[in-house]
Design a protein around this motif. Sequence first.
Motif, PDB file in Angstrom:
ATOM      1  N   ALA A 180       0.811  -1.224   0.000  1.00  0.00           N
ATOM      2  CA  ALA A 180       0.000   0.000   0.000  1.00  0.00           C
ATOM      3  C   ALA A 180       0.844   1.274   0.000  1.00  0.00           C
ATOM      4  CB  ALA A 180      -0.945  -0.012   1.181  1.00  0.00           C
ATOM      5  N   SER A 181       2.006   1.223   0.664  1.00  0.00           N
ATOM      6  CA  SER A 181       2.846   2.424   0.764  1.00  0.00           C
ATOM      7  C   SER A 181       3.361   2.875  -0.602  1.00  0.00           C
ATOM      8  CB  SER A 181       4.021   2.160   1.710  1.00  0.00           C
ATOM      9  OG  SER A 181       4.775   1.070   1.224  1.00  0.00           O
ATOM     10  N   ARG A 182       3.457   1.950  -1.580  1.00  0.00           N
ATOM     11  CA  ARG A 182       3.985   2.298  -2.898  1.00  0.00           C
ATOM     12  C   ARG A 182       2.911   2.309  -3.980  1.00  0.00           C
ATOM     13  NH1 ARG A 182       7.444  -1.801  -4.548  1.00  0.00           N
ATOM     14  NH2 ARG A 182       7.138  -3.101  -2.752  1.00  0.00           N
ATOM     15  N   ARG A 183       1.721   1.904  -3.639  1.00  0.00           N
ATOM     16  CA  ARG A 183       0.683   1.660  -4.647  1.00  0.00           C
ATOM     17  C   ARG A 183       0.359   2.893  -5.504  1.00  0.00           C
ATOM     18  NH1 ARG A 183      -3.874  -1.273  -1.886  1.00  0.00           N
ATOM     19  NH2 ARG A 183      -2.198  -2.724  -1.464  1.00  0.00           N
ATOM     20  N   ALA A 184       0.246   4.050  -4.889  1.00  0.00           N
ATOM     21  CA  ALA A 184      -0.133   5.255  -5.643  1.00  0.00           C
ATOM     22  C   ALA A 184       0.917   5.601  -6.695  1.00  0.00           C
ATOM     23  CB  ALA A 184      -0.335   6.425  -4.691  1.00  0.00           C
ATOM     24  N   LYS A 185       2.191   5.518  -6.302  1.00  0.00           N
ATOM     25  CA  LYS A 185       3.265   5.843  -7.250  1.00  0.00           C
ATOM     26  C   LYS A 185       3.357   4.796  -8.356  1.00  0.00           C
ATOM     27  CE  LYS A 185       6.103   8.751  -4.384  1.00  0.00           C
ATOM     28  NZ  LYS A 185       7.367   8.981  -3.712  1.00  0.00           N
ATOM     29  N   VAL A 186       3.164   3.543  -7.971  1.00  0.00           N
ATOM     30  CA  VAL A 186       3.218   2.458  -8.962  1.00  0.00           C
ATOM     31  C   VAL A 186       2.075   2.620  -9.962  1.00  0.00           C
ATOM     32  CG1 VAL A 186       2.898  -0.043  -9.243  1.00  0.00           C
ATOM     33  CG2 VAL A 186       4.432   0.830  -7.476  1.00  0.00           C
ATOM     34  N   GLU A 187       0.900   2.953  -9.471  1.00  0.00           N
ATOM     35  CA  GLU A 187      -0.257   3.139 -10.359  1.00  0.00           C
ATOM     36  C   GLU A 187      -0.011   4.309 -11.309  1.00  0.00           C
ATOM     37  OE1 GLU A 187      -3.956   3.545  -8.310  1.00  0.00           O
ATOM     38  OE2 GLU A 187      -5.114   3.310 -10.146  1.00  0.00           O
ATOM     39  N   ALA A 188       0.572   5.389 -10.776  1.00  0.00           N
ATOM     40  CA  ALA A 188       0.860   6.551 -11.620  1.00  0.00           C
ATOM     41  C   ALA A 188       1.848   6.188 -12.719  1.00  0.00           C
ATOM     42  CB  ALA A 188       1.409   7.688 -10.766  1.00  0.00           C
ATOM     43  N   LYS A 189       2.856   5.392 -12.364  1.00  0.00           N
ATOM     44  CA  LYS A 189       3.846   4.992 -13.370  1.00  0.00           C
ATOM     45  C   LYS A 189       3.214   4.069 -14.411  1.00  0.00           C
ATOM     46  CE  LYS A 189       8.491   3.366 -14.029  1.00  0.00           C
ATOM     47  NZ  LYS A 189       9.800   3.235 -13.452  1.00  0.00           N
ATOM     48  N   CYS A 190       2.313   3.215 -13.950  1.00  0.00           N
ATOM     49  CA  CYS A 190       1.604   2.297 -14.862  1.00  0.00           C
ATOM     50  C   CYS A 190       0.902   3.067 -15.968  1.00  0.00           C
ATOM     51  CB  CYS A 190       0.559   1.506 -14.086  1.00  0.00           C
ATOM     52  SG  CYS A 190       1.068  -0.148 -13.731  1.00  0.00           S
ATOM     53  N   LEU A 191       0.336   4.188 -15.615  1.00  0.00           N
ATOM     54  CA  LEU A 191      -0.419   4.966 -16.593  1.00  0.00           C
ATOM     55  C   LEU A 191       0.472   5.581 -17.663  1.00  0.00           C
ATOM     56  CD1 LEU A 191      -2.969   6.683 -14.198  1.00  0.00           C
ATOM     57  CD2 LEU A 191      -3.350   4.707 -15.675  1.00  0.00           C
ATOM     58  N   LEU A 192       1.770   5.654 -17.374  1.00  0.00           N
ATOM     59  CA  LEU A 192       2.701   6.260 -18.327  1.00  0.00           C
ATOM     60  C   LEU A 192       3.297   5.256 -19.306  1.00  0.00           C
ATOM     61  CD1 LEU A 192       4.634   8.624 -15.896  1.00  0.00           C
ATOM     62  CD2 LEU A 192       2.790   9.234 -17.461  1.00  0.00           C
ATOM     63  N   MET A 193       3.060   3.971 -19.062  1.00  0.00           N
ATOM     64  CA  MET A 193       3.672   2.965 -19.936  1.00  0.00           C
ATOM     65  C   MET A 193       2.617   2.299 -20.824  1.00  0.00           C
ATOM     66  SD  MET A 193       4.408  -0.163 -17.272  1.00  0.00           S
ATOM     67  CE  MET A 193       5.258   0.884 -16.104  1.00  0.00           C
ATOM     68  N   PRO A 194       3.047   1.682 -21.920  1.00  0.00           N
ATOM     69  CA  PRO A 194       2.080   0.991 -22.771  1.00  0.00           C
ATOM     70  C   PRO A 194       1.384  -0.117 -21.986  1.00  0.00           C
ATOM     71  CG  PRO A 194       4.219   1.135 -23.851  1.00  0.00           C
ATOM     72  CD  PRO A 194       4.416   1.598 -22.457  1.00  0.00           C
ATOM     73  N   GLU A 195       0.138  -0.321 -22.293  1.00  0.00           N
ATOM     74  CA  GLU A 195      -0.678  -1.299 -21.581  1.00  0.00           C
ATOM     75  C   GLU A 195      -0.047  -2.697 -21.596  1.00  0.00           C
ATOM     76  OE1 GLU A 195      -4.769  -0.388 -22.618  1.00  0.00           O
ATOM     77  OE2 GLU A 195      -5.284  -2.367 -21.838  1.00  0.00           O
ATOM     78  N   SER A 196       0.609  -3.031 -22.687  1.00  0.00           N
ATOM     79  CA  SER A 196       1.167  -4.377 -22.822  1.00  0.00           C
ATOM     80  C   SER A 196       2.309  -4.659 -21.840  1.00  0.00           C
ATOM     81  CB  SER A 196       1.653  -4.587 -24.250  1.00  0.00           C
ATOM     82  OG  SER A 196       2.598  -3.594 -24.578  1.00  0.00           O
ATOM     83  N   HIS A 197       2.870  -3.636 -21.216  1.00  0.00           N
ATOM     84  CA  HIS A 197       3.992  -3.833 -20.290  1.00  0.00           C
ATOM     85  C   HIS A 197       3.555  -3.760 -18.827  1.00  0.00           C
ATOM     86  CE1 HIS A 197       7.272  -3.764 -23.246  1.00  0.00           C
ATOM     87  NE2 HIS A 197       6.458  -2.983 -23.921  1.00  0.00           N
ATOM     88  N   ARG A 198       2.315  -3.372 -18.591  1.00  0.00           N
ATOM     89  CA  ARG A 198       1.879  -3.139 -17.213  1.00  0.00           C
ATOM     90  C   ARG A 198       1.883  -4.393 -16.353  1.00  0.00           C
ATOM     91  NH1 ARG A 198      -2.987   0.998 -18.755  1.00  0.00           N
ATOM     92  NH2 ARG A 198      -1.600   2.659 -19.431  1.00  0.00           N
ATOM     93  N   ARG A 199       1.484  -5.486 -16.934  1.00  0.00           N
ATOM     94  CA  ARG A 199       1.389  -6.714 -16.145  1.00  0.00           C
ATOM     95  C   ARG A 199       2.768  -7.143 -15.631  1.00  0.00           C
ATOM     96  NH1 ARG A 199      -1.035 -12.191 -18.342  1.00  0.00           N
ATOM     97  NH2 ARG A 199      -1.150 -13.309 -16.396  1.00  0.00           N
ATOM     98  N   THR A 200       3.757  -7.112 -16.509  1.00  0.00           N
ATOM     99  CA  THR A 200       5.119  -7.479 -16.110  1.00  0.00           C
ATOM    100  C   THR A 200       5.633  -6.525 -15.035  1.00  0.00           C
ATOM    101  OG1 THR A 200       5.527  -8.298 -18.331  1.00  0.00           O
ATOM    102  CG2 THR A 200       7.458  -7.879 -16.975  1.00  0.00           C
ATOM    103  N   TYR A 201       5.382  -5.231 -15.255  1.00  0.00           N
ATOM    104  CA  TYR A 201       5.834  -4.231 -14.290  1.00  0.00           C
ATOM    105  C   TYR A 201       5.193  -4.465 -12.921  1.00  0.00           C
ATOM    106  CZ  TYR A 201       6.152   0.267 -11.928  1.00  0.00           C
ATOM    107  OH  TYR A 201       6.355   1.239 -11.003  1.00  0.00           O
ATOM    108  N   LEU A 202       3.881  -4.732 -12.932  1.00  0.00           N
ATOM    109  CA  LEU A 202       3.197  -4.938 -11.650  1.00  0.00           C
ATOM    110  C   LEU A 202       3.676  -6.214 -10.966  1.00  0.00           C
ATOM    111  CD1 LEU A 202      -0.413  -3.773 -12.526  1.00  0.00           C
ATOM    112  CD2 LEU A 202       1.214  -2.665 -11.008  1.00  0.00           C
ATOM    113  N   ARG A 203       3.954  -7.238 -11.763  1.00  0.00           N
ATOM    114  CA  ARG A 203       4.495  -8.478 -11.171  1.00  0.00           C
ATOM    115  C   ARG A 203       5.844  -8.178 -10.516  1.00  0.00           C
ATOM    116  NH1 ARG A 203       6.279 -12.595 -14.750  1.00  0.00           N
ATOM    117  NH2 ARG A 203       5.011 -11.522 -16.249  1.00  0.00           N
ATOM    118  N   ALA A 204       6.637  -7.351 -11.186  1.00  0.00           N
ATOM    119  CA  ALA A 204       7.935  -6.970 -10.616  1.00  0.00           C
ATOM    120  C   ALA A 204       7.744  -6.197  -9.316  1.00  0.00           C
ATOM    121  CB  ALA A 204       8.708  -6.130 -11.621  1.00  0.00           C
TER     122      ALA A 204
END
Length: 124
Positions: free
Chosen positions: A52-76
């Motif tokens: 939870a402490s990182r979720r907001a920043k991670v979500e914001a970064k997710c929005l900046l990347m192509p959709e096809s890379h989000r799943r890998t990034y979130l798994r990381a």
Amino acid sequence: MADLFSKTVEAPEARKERLKALLVTARATKKAQTHSANTENRLNTALSRVPASRRAKVEAKCLLMPESHRRTYLRAMTGKSVRAAITAQCCECMGWNRAEVARCCSPACSLYPYRPRGKEASDE
Ligand code: SF4
């Protein structure tokens, strides 16, 4: 009058073809909507696993990347996959172009030996 009639009434075969095409389109649309909803659900589930402490920043970064890379990034970002972390980092480094990662020309980078190379791997 017969001429006018033939212009307004669709021939049975043409009507059958038109309805078939409509059905195919409707099925494709529904499939796309279902796929989109499933993808969003999967991403939301992955995001909920990020602390939870990182979720907001991670979500914001997710929005900046192509959709096809989000799943890998979130798994990381869940901290459970080093492979996903390396893949996400290399893809970001190469402007989210996975094919370019295989052609990386920075052998001094600490991730170079671990970068995803796919089927193009033949060096070293
Ligand atoms: S190995 Fe290459 S693509 Fe991966 S982070 Fe390093 S420089 Fe970027």
